[in-house]
Design a protein around this motif. Structure first.
Motif, PDB file in Angstrom:
ATOM      1  N   PRO A 117       0.839  -1.210   0.000  1.00 16.17           N
ATOM      2  CA  PRO A 117       0.000   0.000   0.000  1.00 16.17           C
ATOM      3  C   PRO A 117       0.868   1.251   0.000  1.00 16.17           C
ATOM      4  N   ARG A 118       0.366   2.310  -0.595  1.00 17.79           N
ATOM      5  CA  ARG A 118       1.111   3.568  -0.608  1.00 17.79           C
ATOM      6  C   ARG A 118       0.153   4.746  -0.657  1.00 17.79           C
ATOM      7  N   THR A 119       0.675   5.906  -0.382  1.00 19.15           N
ATOM      8  CA  THR A 119      -0.114   7.132  -0.453  1.00 19.15           C
ATOM      9  C   THR A 119       0.490   8.066  -1.499  1.00 19.15           C
ATOM     10  N   ALA A 120      -0.319   9.004  -1.944  1.00 21.27           N
ATOM     11  CA  ALA A 120       0.150   9.980  -2.932  1.00 21.27           C
ATOM     12  C   ALA A 120      -0.679  11.245  -2.799  1.00 21.27           C
ATOM     13  N   CYS A 121      -0.063  12.367  -3.116  1.00 20.76           N
ATOM     14  CA  CYS A 121      -0.765  13.658  -3.088  1.00 20.76           C
ATOM     15  C   CYS A 121      -0.882  14.167  -4.513  1.00 20.76           C
ATOM     16  N   ALA A 122      -2.113  14.222  -5.015  1.00 24.95           N
ATOM     17  CA  ALA A 122      -2.357  14.700  -6.377  1.00 24.95           C
ATOM     18  C   ALA A 122      -2.680  16.189  -6.345  1.00 24.95           C
ATOM     19  N   GLN A 123      -1.978  16.951  -7.170  1.00 23.98           N
ATOM     20  CA  GLN A 123      -2.237  18.391  -7.279  1.00 23.98           C
ATOM     21  C   GLN A 123      -2.804  18.654  -8.666  1.00 23.98           C
ATOM     22  N   VAL A 124      -4.074  19.007  -8.711  1.00 22.80           N
ATOM     23  CA  VAL A 124      -4.787  19.104  -9.984  1.00 22.80           C
ATOM     24  C   VAL A 124      -5.634  20.373 -10.022  1.00 22.80           C
ATOM     25  N   SER A 125      -6.293  20.592 -11.153  1.00 21.03           N
ATOM     26  CA  SER A 125      -7.162  21.757 -11.290  1.00 21.03           C
ATOM     27  C   SER A 125      -8.379  21.621 -10.381  1.00 21.03           C
ATOM     28  N   THR A 136      -2.710  11.249 -12.305  1.00 18.46           N
ATOM     29  CA  THR A 136      -1.465  12.027 -12.191  1.00 18.46           C
ATOM     30  C   THR A 136      -0.436  11.369 -11.273  1.00 18.46           C
ATOM     31  N   VAL A 137      -0.891  10.398 -10.453  1.00 16.18           N
ATOM     32  CA  VAL A 137       0.032   9.821  -9.463  1.00 16.18           C
ATOM     33  C   VAL A 137       0.113   8.289  -9.512  1.00 16.18           C
ATOM     34  N   ALA A 138      -0.729   7.626 -10.301  1.00 21.98           N
ATOM     35  CA  ALA A 138      -0.776   6.159 -10.242  1.00 21.98           C
ATOM     36  C   ALA A 138      -0.915   5.505 -11.611  1.00 21.98           C
ATOM     37  N   LYS A 139      -0.257   6.055 -12.621  1.00 22.95           N
ATOM     38  CA  LYS A 139      -0.294   5.414 -13.941  1.00 22.95           C
ATOM     39  C   LYS A 139       0.538   4.135 -13.923  1.00 22.95           C
ATOM     40  N   PRO A 140       0.228   3.179 -14.824  1.00 22.16           N
ATOM     41  CA  PRO A 140      -0.885   3.212 -15.786  1.00 22.16           C
ATOM     42  C   PRO A 140      -2.195   2.738 -15.160  1.00 22.16           C
ATOM     43  N   LEU A 141      -3.279   3.398 -15.552  1.00 27.76           N
ATOM     44  CA  LEU A 141      -4.615   2.972 -15.166  1.00 27.76           C
ATOM     45  C   LEU A 141      -5.204   2.152 -16.313  1.00 27.76           C
TER      46      LEU A 141
END
Length: 207
Positions: A117-125, A136-141
């Protein structure tokens, strides 16, 4: 009389013994969650339509579940300040904290091993959906033809919401102690024993 009763008694005993082994149909998929205070709540809409606000925490969990009430929650309690600590705020952007739980080996497709498991901070519009933030943080989907989310960061490599056999969770009446059989099995054996005794008594009485 006894000869006719024995098969019936044996069948009843086998039925009681197998009662705790019932299985239910489950589905292997990514479930989507919102963090509400100190608990995870199943998201009321999918990631492709959900539009989180700045500071929201959302989670994804890969597991085998029968439905939303049975779904396994993401494992982790990190809050927004922890997940997005290294991502400073920017004008015209929002930050969304994401927890990605790839599940356990028991729920993994055959031949695949879930990442940690991991965490991520997505900065988007500000108008971005959760799916856009995730991208933006976990490709490929990977999605199927019905836009169902099938894979995050390439996991799993194949499959999407397939139906699998899932062991039912034991109820209070079917729980088994470490020292003996389940209460349901004991009760079933007792009933069978009573039926057997009654059949033998009837035969002796008529003899």
């Amino acid at each position: 009389m006894i000869r006719r009763a024995v098969p019936l008694l044996v069948a009843s005993l086998l039925l009681c013994a197998g009662a705790g082994q019932a299985q239910a149909a489950g589905y292997r998929y990514w479930s989507f969650w919102d963090r509400d205070g100190d608990r995870w709540v199943y998201a009321p809409q999918g990631p492709s339509t959900a539009r989180p606000s700045d500071g929201d925490v959302q989670g994804f969990r890969f597991a085998v579940s029968e439905d939303s009430g049975d779904a396994a929650r993401p494992r982790g309690e990190a809050g927004f300040k922890t997940i997005c600590a290294a991502t400073p705020a920017r004008d015209g952007k929002k930050r969304v904290a994401l927890l990605l739980d790839f599940g356990t080996t028991a729920d993994a497709p055959s031949g695949e091993t879930p990442p940690a498991p991991r965490t991520a901070c997505a900065q988007v519009s500000p108008e971005a959906t959760t799916a856009e933030a995730l991208a933006t943080v976990a490709k490929p989907l990977r999605y199927d033809t019905n836009a169902l989310l099938c894979a995050i960061s390439g996991y799993p490599e194949k499959g999407c919401g397939e139906q699998v056999a899932k062991q039912r969770k034991p109820t209070a009446e079917k729980k088994t102690s470490e020292d003996g059989p389940s209460l349901g099995l004991v009760a079933g054996i007792a009933v069978v024993a009573l039926l057997g005794a009654a059949a033998i008594w009837q035969v002796r009485r008529r003899a």
